[in-house]
Design an enzyme around this catalytic site. Structure first.
Site, PDB file in Angstrom:
ATOM      1  N   TYR A  58      -1.814   1.768   2.184  1.00 29.06           N
ATOM      2  CA  TYR A  58      -1.164   0.505   2.348  1.00 29.06           C
ATOM      3  C   TYR A  58      -0.108  -0.241   3.032  1.00 29.06           C
ATOM      4  O   TYR A  58       1.492   0.412   3.513  1.00 29.06           O
ATOM      5  CB  TYR A  58      -0.163   0.143   0.704  1.00 29.06           C
ATOM      6  CG  TYR A  58      -0.164  -1.325  -0.039  1.00 29.06           C
ATOM      7  CD1 TYR A  58      -1.650  -2.145  -0.156  1.00 29.06           C
ATOM      8  CD2 TYR A  58       1.040  -1.704  -0.345  1.00 29.06           C
ATOM      9  CE1 TYR A  58      -1.776  -3.384  -0.278  1.00 29.06           C
ATOM     10  CE2 TYR A  58       0.992  -2.874  -1.134  1.00 29.06           C
ATOM     11  CZ  TYR A  58      -0.278  -3.497  -0.987  1.00 29.06           C
ATOM     12  OH  TYR A  58      -0.757  -4.990  -1.541  1.00 29.06           O
ATOM     13  N   GLU A  70       4.761  -6.463  -5.351  1.00 23.92           N
ATOM     14  CA  GLU A  70       3.385  -5.604  -4.450  1.00 23.92           C
ATOM     15  C   GLU A  70       3.704  -4.117  -3.959  1.00 23.92           C
ATOM     16  O   GLU A  70       3.267  -3.148  -4.581  1.00 23.92           O
ATOM     17  CB  GLU A  70       2.804  -6.295  -3.747  1.00 23.92           C
ATOM     18  CG  GLU A  70       3.297  -6.161  -2.544  1.00 23.92           C
ATOM     19  CD  GLU A  70       2.255  -7.255  -1.386  1.00 23.92           C
ATOM     20  OE1 GLU A  70       1.485  -6.986  -0.317  1.00 23.92           O
ATOM     21  OE2 GLU A  70       3.175  -8.714  -1.830  1.00 23.92           O
TER      22      GLU A  70
END
Length: 503
Positions: A345, A380
């Site tokens: 990510y 996030e």
């Protein structure tokens, strides 16, 4: 395991007792208030000249920080994390803590009742100050509602929140809250009448935008060093790690590097009945010898992942919740199998994965920098959700060193010759661990390859790219959780349908 905490200014046992009705944890008296820490939360404290120092959460680059502090103090080699940051603070000042990485909040409880707070800079542990019936500092707004009741938090109008705007990294849709600026030192104090307020300053100046035209070989060496460093720190603690593996470049590269550091790798791939990337993830798993698991998610499981991301990470943005759905489903799948998980990510925002191959950009680095900055308020990268599944989540791309290296890196390394992430592909190819068709595979978003984005749209009765509708739903669920009207343990389909239809 959770690192959720709150501090209540001029609080009492009653405040802590109210929280404990909904959350397991313990309270501790401070100079002018109380600290609540959720059960099994990772926290340490130590005494220093200015007061009592508390570290909530974990440090990711402890080895580096020990080496730095050890230049002046041999005791750094025996210090716990709180003592280590206190030592750096005392010797070098607050700015030295800008070097610390992790999902932490560090604060000093001073005898005069002031709190000096250091916030980390990458969005792993967002911290708010809330002015309710009392003043609160917390990385979990739900705790304030548990203490003060449904009206504790006041929310912005939906139309103002669900706009596609760039926002400051202090943004929050809670009107009586202030998100503390990441990567800053804050003093929570009070005036002559006892009203609390916050004084803040950043720990570092903004990075230079001057173009960085490094030669190829030194650049490849730096990428290698910075991607391996977090794995080297984790290897002594874990024999086995888990990795969400799509078969794309980023997750495949992290898996390849991890195969050099850990004895066993568990890899996980998800898809939906609409599409999946199992062919590619299996190819990588076979090449690297991982224990690989694949799972088809139902639309209900997709929505459950979105709901959990909203609840645990307190996300109110539709795109961020959608992307997190896949990760939350992997956390559930991996629970009890691994206690540490690595992801790819963040790579797209550093190396140009969100750029369109063949497109012309006046300033691609500026576009990427805006998206890196955006992650500081979206939630996030918050670690609460993974922690609740007993997983220490790490993102090797999301480090100070790699983010700084890529910030002004020459765009030709990111988008060139109808391709994106060029230098990262070259680096992956040089390892000779991955099949070439994986290294040079075209970019697909984490939520797109599995069609999580389409499944989310189907449930809402919307189109796949209508993120205003997705954000409206996400924000409604966010408000319902933070008002105490929804419970994560018994969310019903009818409750969600009511939120979808509410217009």
């Amino acid at each position: 395991m959770s690192n959720s905490f709150c501090v209540v200014y001029k609080g009492s046992d009653t405040d802590i007792n109210n929280i404990q009705r909904d959350f397991d944890g313990k309270g501790e008296a401070l100079s002018n208030g109380y600290l609540f820490i959720e059960q099994n939360g990772h926290y340490q404290k130590c005494e220093m000249e200015r007061g009592t120092a508390y570290l909530i959460g974990s440090l990711y680059n402890r080895t580096f920080l020990i080496g730095l502090a050890g230049v002046w103090e041999g005791e750094a080699y025996l210090a716990n994390d709180a003592e280590l940051l206190a030592l750096l603070f005392t010797r070098l000042g607050a700015n030295a803590l800008a070097l610390a990485e992790g999902d932490f909040c560090f604060f000093i409880d001073e005898p005069n009742g002031e709190l000096t707070v250091i916030t980390e800079s990458r969005g792993f542990s967002p911290v708010h100050v809330v002015q309710g019936k009392k003043a609160w500092m917390t990385n979990s707004l739900k705790l304030v509602t548990a203490a003060e009741g449904e009206g504790a938090l006041w929310f912005e109008e939906e139309a103002l929140v669900c706009q596609s705007l760039m926002r400051a990294d202090t943004y929050t849709p809670v009107k009586n809250a202030q998100r503390l600026k990441p990567g800053a030192v804050h003093v929570l104090t009070h005036d002559s009448e006892g009203y609390s307020f916050v004084e803040s300053r950043t720990l570092t100046t903004p990075a230079s935008n001057q173009l960085l035209a490094l030669p190829r070989e030194p650049l490849l060496a730096l990428i290698d060093r910075y991607l391996n460093a977090p794995l080297e720190d984790l290897a002594p603690r874990f024999d086995t790690v888990g990795i969400p593996l799509s078969g794309g470049l980023d997750s495949s590269l992290v898996t390849a590097l991890a195969s050099r550091h850990f004895k066993k790798l568990n890899t996980y791939s998800i898809g939906t009945e609409l599409s999946n990337e199992f062919e590619f993830s299996q190819q990588v798993a076979d090449a690297l010898g991982t224990h690989h698991q694949m799972k088809i998610l139902s639309e209900t499981e997709v929505i459950n992942g979105i709901i959990e991301s909203i609840y645990y990470n307190e996300i109110f943005d539709g795109l961020s919740a959608e992307i997190q759905s896949g990760l939350f489903n992997v956390y559930r799948q991996a629970q009890g199998q691994v206690s540490c998980m690595l992801t790819g990510y963040g790579s797209d925002l550093l190396f140009g994965g969100i750029l369109k191959p063949g497109a012309q950009y006046d300033n691609p680095n500026q576009l990427l920098a805006e998206q890196v900055y955006r992650t500081r308020w979206t939630g996030e990268f918050a670690t609460h959700g993974a922690s609740c599944y007993g997983i220490d989540i790490r993102h090797p791309f999301w480090s100070h060193s790699l983010i700084s290296l890529c910030h002004a890196l020459h765009p030709d390394y990111k988008i060139f010759d109808n391709e994106v992430k060029n230098i990262l592909r070259e680096y992956a190819d040089s390892l000779q661990l991955l099949p070439k068709d994986i290294v040079w595979r075209k970019k697909i978003g984490i939520h797109e390859g599995s069609s999580v984005n389409q499944a989310f749209a189907n449930v809402l009765g919307s189109t796949v790219d209508n993120y205003q509708t997705k954000s409206r739903f996400t924000y409604r669920v966010y408000q319902a959780f933070l008002r105490g009207r929804l419970s994560i343990t018994d969310v019903t389909p009818s409750q969600l349908k009511d939120l979808i239809k509410k217009d």
